[in-house]
Design a protein around this motif. Structure first.
Motif, PDB file in Angstrom:
ATOM      1  N   ASP A   1       1.146  -1.056  -0.223  1.00 38.31           N
ATOM      2  CA  ASP A   1       0.125   0.242   0.155  1.00 38.31           C
ATOM      3  C   ASP A   1       1.509   1.217  -0.190  1.00 38.31           C
ATOM      4  O   ASP A   1       0.702   1.572  -1.028  1.00 38.31           O
ATOM      5  CB  ASP A   1      -0.785  -0.251   1.321  1.00 38.31           C
ATOM      6  CG  ASP A   1      -2.131  -0.735   1.118  1.00 38.31           C
ATOM      7  OD1 ASP A   1      -2.577  -0.920   1.974  1.00 38.31           O
ATOM      8  OD2 ASP A   1      -2.423  -1.084  -0.330  1.00 38.31           O
ATOM      9  N   PHE A   2       1.640   1.459   1.319  1.00 32.80           N
ATOM     10  CA  PHE A   2       2.254   2.723   1.138  1.00 32.80           C
ATOM     11  C   PHE A   2       3.613   1.723   1.622  1.00 32.80           C
ATOM     12  O   PHE A   2       4.033   2.007   3.579  1.00 32.80           O
ATOM     13  CB  PHE A   2       2.019   3.943   2.094  1.00 32.80           C
ATOM     14  CG  PHE A   2       0.931   4.166   1.568  1.00 32.80           C
ATOM     15  CD1 PHE A   2       0.583   5.286   0.182  1.00 32.80           C
ATOM     16  CD2 PHE A   2      -1.038   3.920   1.499  1.00 32.80           C
ATOM     17  CE1 PHE A   2      -0.728   5.962   0.011  1.00 32.80           C
ATOM     18  CE2 PHE A   2      -1.667   3.957   1.533  1.00 32.80           C
ATOM     19  CZ  PHE A   2      -1.478   5.342   0.260  1.00 32.80           C
TER      20      PHE A   2
ATOM     21  N   ALA B   1       3.476  -0.953   4.391  1.00 38.86           N
ATOM     22  CA  ALA B   1       2.964  -1.023   5.995  1.00 38.86           C
ATOM     23  C   ALA B   1       1.705  -1.832   5.555  1.00 38.86           C
ATOM     24  O   ALA B   1       0.514  -1.603   4.994  1.00 38.86           O
ATOM     25  CB  ALA B   1       2.635   0.252   6.071  1.00 38.86           C
ATOM     26  N   ASP B   2       1.105  -2.258   6.625  1.00 37.29           N
ATOM     27  CA  ASP B   2       0.349  -3.233   6.531  1.00 37.29           C
ATOM     28  C   ASP B   2      -0.421  -3.562   8.492  1.00 37.29           C
ATOM     29  O   ASP B   2       0.233  -4.064   9.051  1.00 37.29           O
ATOM     30  CB  ASP B   2       0.267  -4.413   5.462  1.00 37.29           C
ATOM     31  CG  ASP B   2      -1.039  -5.269   5.967  1.00 37.29           C
ATOM     32  OD1 ASP B   2      -2.091  -4.681   7.092  1.00 37.29           O
ATOM     33  OD2 ASP B   2      -0.984  -6.333   5.254  1.00 37.29           O
ATOM     34  N   ALA B   3      -0.928  -3.205   8.492  1.00 34.95           N
ATOM     35  CA  ALA B   3      -1.776  -3.198  10.230  1.00 34.95           C
ATOM     36  C   ALA B   3      -2.218  -3.870  10.454  1.00 34.95           C
ATOM     37  O   ALA B   3      -2.358  -3.858  11.513  1.00 34.95           O
ATOM     38  CB  ALA B   3      -1.939  -1.527   9.842  1.00 34.95           C
ATOM     39  N   TYR B   4      -2.544  -5.201   9.271  1.00 31.63           N
ATOM     40  CA  TYR B   4      -2.706  -5.715   9.938  1.00 31.63           C
ATOM     41  C   TYR B   4      -2.074  -6.871  10.587  1.00 31.63           C
ATOM     42  O   TYR B   4      -2.404  -7.952  11.504  1.00 31.63           O
ATOM     43  CB  TYR B   4      -3.489  -7.099   8.783  1.00 31.63           C
ATOM     44  CG  TYR B   4      -4.908  -6.637   8.015  1.00 31.63           C
ATOM     45  CD1 TYR B   4      -5.627  -6.892   8.740  1.00 31.63           C
ATOM     46  CD2 TYR B   4      -5.329  -6.459   6.825  1.00 31.63           C
ATOM     47  CE1 TYR B   4      -7.281  -6.377   8.661  1.00 31.63           C
ATOM     48  CE2 TYR B   4      -6.448  -6.349   6.355  1.00 31.63           C
ATOM     49  CZ  TYR B   4      -7.256  -6.385   7.458  1.00 31.63           C
ATOM     50  OH  TYR B   4      -8.807  -5.727   6.855  1.00 31.63           O
ATOM     51  N   LEU B   5      -0.501  -6.854  10.751  1.00 31.09           N
ATOM     52  CA  LEU B   5       0.621  -7.319  10.316  1.00 31.09           C
ATOM     53  C   LEU B   5       0.883  -7.069  12.202  1.00 31.09           C
ATOM     54  O   LEU B   5       0.806  -5.593  12.655  1.00 31.09           O
ATOM     55  CB  LEU B   5       1.834  -7.596   9.500  1.00 31.09           C
ATOM     56  CG  LEU B   5       1.277  -7.641   8.400  1.00 31.09           C
ATOM     57  CD1 LEU B   5       2.561  -7.551   7.919  1.00 31.09           C
ATOM     58  CD2 LEU B   5       0.654  -9.499   8.403  1.00 31.09           C
TER      59      LEU B   5
ATOM     60  N   ALA C   1       4.791  -1.207  11.967  1.00 22.21           N
ATOM     61  CA  ALA C   1       4.350  -0.194  12.969  1.00 22.21           C
ATOM     62  C   ALA C   1       3.792   1.069  12.560  1.00 22.21           C
ATOM     63  O   ALA C   1       3.500   1.256  13.517  1.00 22.21           O
ATOM     64  CB  ALA C   1       5.966   0.210  12.654  1.00 22.21           C
ATOM     65  N   SER C   2       3.055   0.412  11.283  1.00 24.97           N
ATOM     66  CA  SER C   2       1.824   0.725  11.677  1.00 24.97           C
ATOM     67  C   SER C   2       1.133   0.671  12.497  1.00 24.97           C
ATOM     68  O   SER C   2      -0.095   1.229  12.653  1.00 24.97           O
ATOM     69  CB  SER C   2       1.045   0.420   9.658  1.00 24.97           C
ATOM     70  OG  SER C   2       0.697  -0.994   9.401  1.00 24.97           O
ATOM     71  N   ARG C   3       1.024  -1.262  13.043  1.00 24.62           N
ATOM     72  CA  ARG C   3       0.573  -1.128  13.968  1.00 24.62           C
ATOM     73  C   ARG C   3       0.017  -0.627  15.093  1.00 24.62           C
ATOM     74  O   ARG C   3      -0.927  -0.085  15.446  1.00 24.62           O
ATOM     75  CB  ARG C   3       0.256  -2.358  14.378  1.00 24.62           C
ATOM     76  CG  ARG C   3      -0.322  -3.042  15.269  1.00 24.62           C
ATOM     77  CD  ARG C   3      -2.129  -2.708  15.337  1.00 24.62           C
ATOM     78  NE  ARG C   3      -1.794  -4.577  14.724  1.00 24.62           N
ATOM     79  CZ  ARG C   3      -2.486  -5.735  14.726  1.00 24.62           C
ATOM     80  NH1 ARG C   3      -2.088  -6.280  15.806  1.00 24.62           N
ATOM     81  NH2 ARG C   3      -2.675  -6.554  13.992  1.00 24.62           N
TER      82      ARG C   3
ATOM     83  N   VAL D   1       0.224   2.727  15.263  1.00 21.32           N
ATOM     84  CA  VAL D   1      -0.217   3.836  14.632  1.00 21.32           C
ATOM     85  C   VAL D   1      -1.720   3.966  14.746  1.00 21.32           C
ATOM     86  O   VAL D   1      -2.584   4.890  15.543  1.00 21.32           O
ATOM     87  CB  VAL D   1       0.361   4.549  13.490  1.00 21.32           C
ATOM     88  CG1 VAL D   1      -0.524   5.489  13.165  1.00 21.32           C
ATOM     89  CG2 VAL D   1       1.730   4.119  13.458  1.00 21.32           C
TER      90      VAL D   1
ATOM     91  N   GLN E   1      -6.494 -13.359   9.683  1.00 23.04           N
ATOM     92  CA  GLN E   1      -6.055 -12.567   9.004  1.00 23.04           C
ATOM     93  C   GLN E   1      -5.277 -11.401   9.364  1.00 23.04           C
ATOM     94  O   GLN E   1      -4.634 -10.354   9.734  1.00 23.04           O
ATOM     95  CB  GLN E   1      -7.238 -11.656   8.385  1.00 23.04           C
ATOM     96  CG  GLN E   1      -7.260 -10.624   7.378  1.00 23.04           C
ATOM     97  CD  GLN E   1      -7.837 -10.251   6.790  1.00 23.04           C
ATOM     98  OE1 GLN E   1      -9.138 -11.191   6.586  1.00 23.04           O
ATOM     99  NE2 GLN E   1      -7.881  -9.277   5.377  1.00 23.04           N
TER     100      GLN E   1
ATOM    101  N   ASP F   1      -3.192 -10.730  12.747  1.00 23.30           N
ATOM    102  CA  ASP F   1      -2.417 -11.284  12.892  1.00 23.30           C
ATOM    103  C   ASP F   1      -2.180 -10.814  14.749  1.00 23.30           C
ATOM    104  O   ASP F   1      -2.090  -9.652  14.802  1.00 23.30           O
ATOM    105  CB  ASP F   1      -1.193 -10.816  11.849  1.00 23.30           C
ATOM    106  CG  ASP F   1      -0.121 -11.776  13.044  1.00 23.30           C
ATOM    107  OD1 ASP F   1      -0.030 -12.847  13.245  1.00 23.30           O
ATOM    108  OD2 ASP F   1       1.607 -10.685  12.347  1.00 23.30           O
TER     109      ASP F   1
ATOM    110  N   SER G   1      -2.861   4.916   9.256  1.00 29.02           N
ATOM    111  CA  SER G   1      -2.241   4.686   9.496  1.00 29.02           C
ATOM    112  C   SER G   1      -0.906   4.245   8.652  1.00 29.02           C
ATOM    113  O   SER G   1       0.072   4.155   9.065  1.00 29.02           O
ATOM    114  CB  SER G   1      -2.725   3.543  10.930  1.00 29.02           C
ATOM    115  OG  SER G   1      -3.750   3.906  11.591  1.00 29.02           O
ATOM    116  N   GLU G   2      -1.107   3.474   8.168  1.00 27.42           N
ATOM    117  CA  GLU G   2      -0.596   3.563   6.956  1.00 27.42           C
ATOM    118  C   GLU G   2       0.574   3.881   6.373  1.00 27.42           C
ATOM    119  O   GLU G   2       1.392   3.688   5.893  1.00 27.42           O
ATOM    120  CB  GLU G   2      -0.514   2.110   6.313  1.00 27.42           C
ATOM    121  CG  GLU G   2      -0.868   0.292   6.736  1.00 27.42           C
ATOM    122  CD  GLU G   2      -2.732  -0.141   5.916  1.00 27.42           C
ATOM    123  OE1 GLU G   2      -2.078  -1.384   6.761  1.00 27.42           O
ATOM    124  OE2 GLU G   2      -3.296  -0.264   5.364  1.00 27.42           O
TER     125      GLU G   2
ATOM    126  N   VAL H   1       2.983   5.689   8.786  1.00 28.90           N
ATOM    127  CA  VAL H   1       3.708   5.796  10.027  1.00 28.90           C
ATOM    128  C   VAL H   1       5.187   6.175   9.462  1.00 28.90           C
ATOM    129  O   VAL H   1       5.924   6.301  10.833  1.00 28.90           O
ATOM    130  CB  VAL H   1       4.061   3.474   9.442  1.00 28.90           C
ATOM    131  CG1 VAL H   1       4.431   3.516  10.703  1.00 28.90           C
ATOM    132  CG2 VAL H   1       3.489   3.349   8.903  1.00 28.90           C
TER     133      VAL H   1
END
Lengths: 138, 138
Positions: free
Chosen positions: A9-10, A13-17, A21-23, A25, B54, B56, B110-111, B114
């Motif tokens: 995405d950017f 970064a993937d807040a699902y993970l 770090a985006s998580r 945020v 999904q 995580d 967020s993504e 970050v």
DNA sequence: CAGCATCCAATTGGATACTG
DNA sequence: CAGTATCCAATTGGATGCTG
């Protein structure tokens, strides 16, 4: 389309993970006080005491903590006036202003849909109460 | 304008007030798992195990609890198929779909931001470390 | 006024074991 | 597979007292 294009995405970064770090945020944004503070600060600079009065139910501790975290994250600018008694203004940074729509959106969605949700809760609790209980040996 | 017109947004609901029911709605929305679950359910029905994979880092307990709360609030529809082994589908209701934009918006904000936020944190921590320490009696 | 420090109660969250 | 139940550790949140 290139093979990794769809995955990123950017910068990936993937807040699902959980380790992304985006998580952190997302976690910082997704809590009631941050949401209400961004909304309250959306109108311009406010003093500590003003925020405390506006965010009914917040303790001094939680207000200080949330504001510090937001300041650290670059969402809020804190200005101390060296007067007696001291005066401290809080205002959103450009970054902070870019989340107003989302945070205020959550607040107003909540206000618009309360009744609907209260009704849903009643129905759910009613169903649960009516549910056949597991038979107990008499 | 009438005297109370300005005070009421929607039936007078105001999430700034701790006793207003809309505050409970805001609290339900403003947490990481609800945010990520609404986002994940935005694409259509998903099974329990699929959500667990999904999102995580979520535990089975937290996943069950959050889904139950969302079901109770009328955001999620839970469908149990009486097969062996059991299969349970979760999907958003119309009400739930109406928050997708906000919840997915937080996730993608967020993504997108970050790096900016990580940089702000570093600057803040750097400043804090450089700050003159209170003098200690030697 | 705008905090910080501390103590303590309550809620949350993880790990583990078991079930229809 | 999709849970429930339980125990326990950790984090959060409130109340109180003090300070520049």
């Amino acid at each position: 389309m290139d093979t990794i294009g769809d995955l990123r995405d950017f910068g990936g970064a993937d807040a699902y993970l959980s380790q992304c770090a985006s998580r952190t945020v997302l976690v910082a944004l997704a809590n009631k006080w941050t949401c209400l503070l961004v909304s309250a600060l959306g109108d311009g600079p406010v003093r500590f005491g003003g925020l405390r009065r506006q965010l009914d139910g917040i303790t001094q501790k939680s207000l200080t903590q949330t504001l510090r975290t937001m300041e650290r994250d670059g969402l809020v600018l804190r200005t101390v006036y060296p007067t007696i008694p001291p005066r401290v203004d809080y205002e959103l940074t450009d970054l902070g202003r870019s989340v107003i729509a989302l945070m205020a959106g959550i607040k107003s969605w909540s206000e618009q849909h309360v009744e609907e949700i209260l009704a849903a809760r009643e129905r759910f609790d009613q169903r649960a109460a009516e549910e056949p209980q597991p038979v107990l040996p008499t």
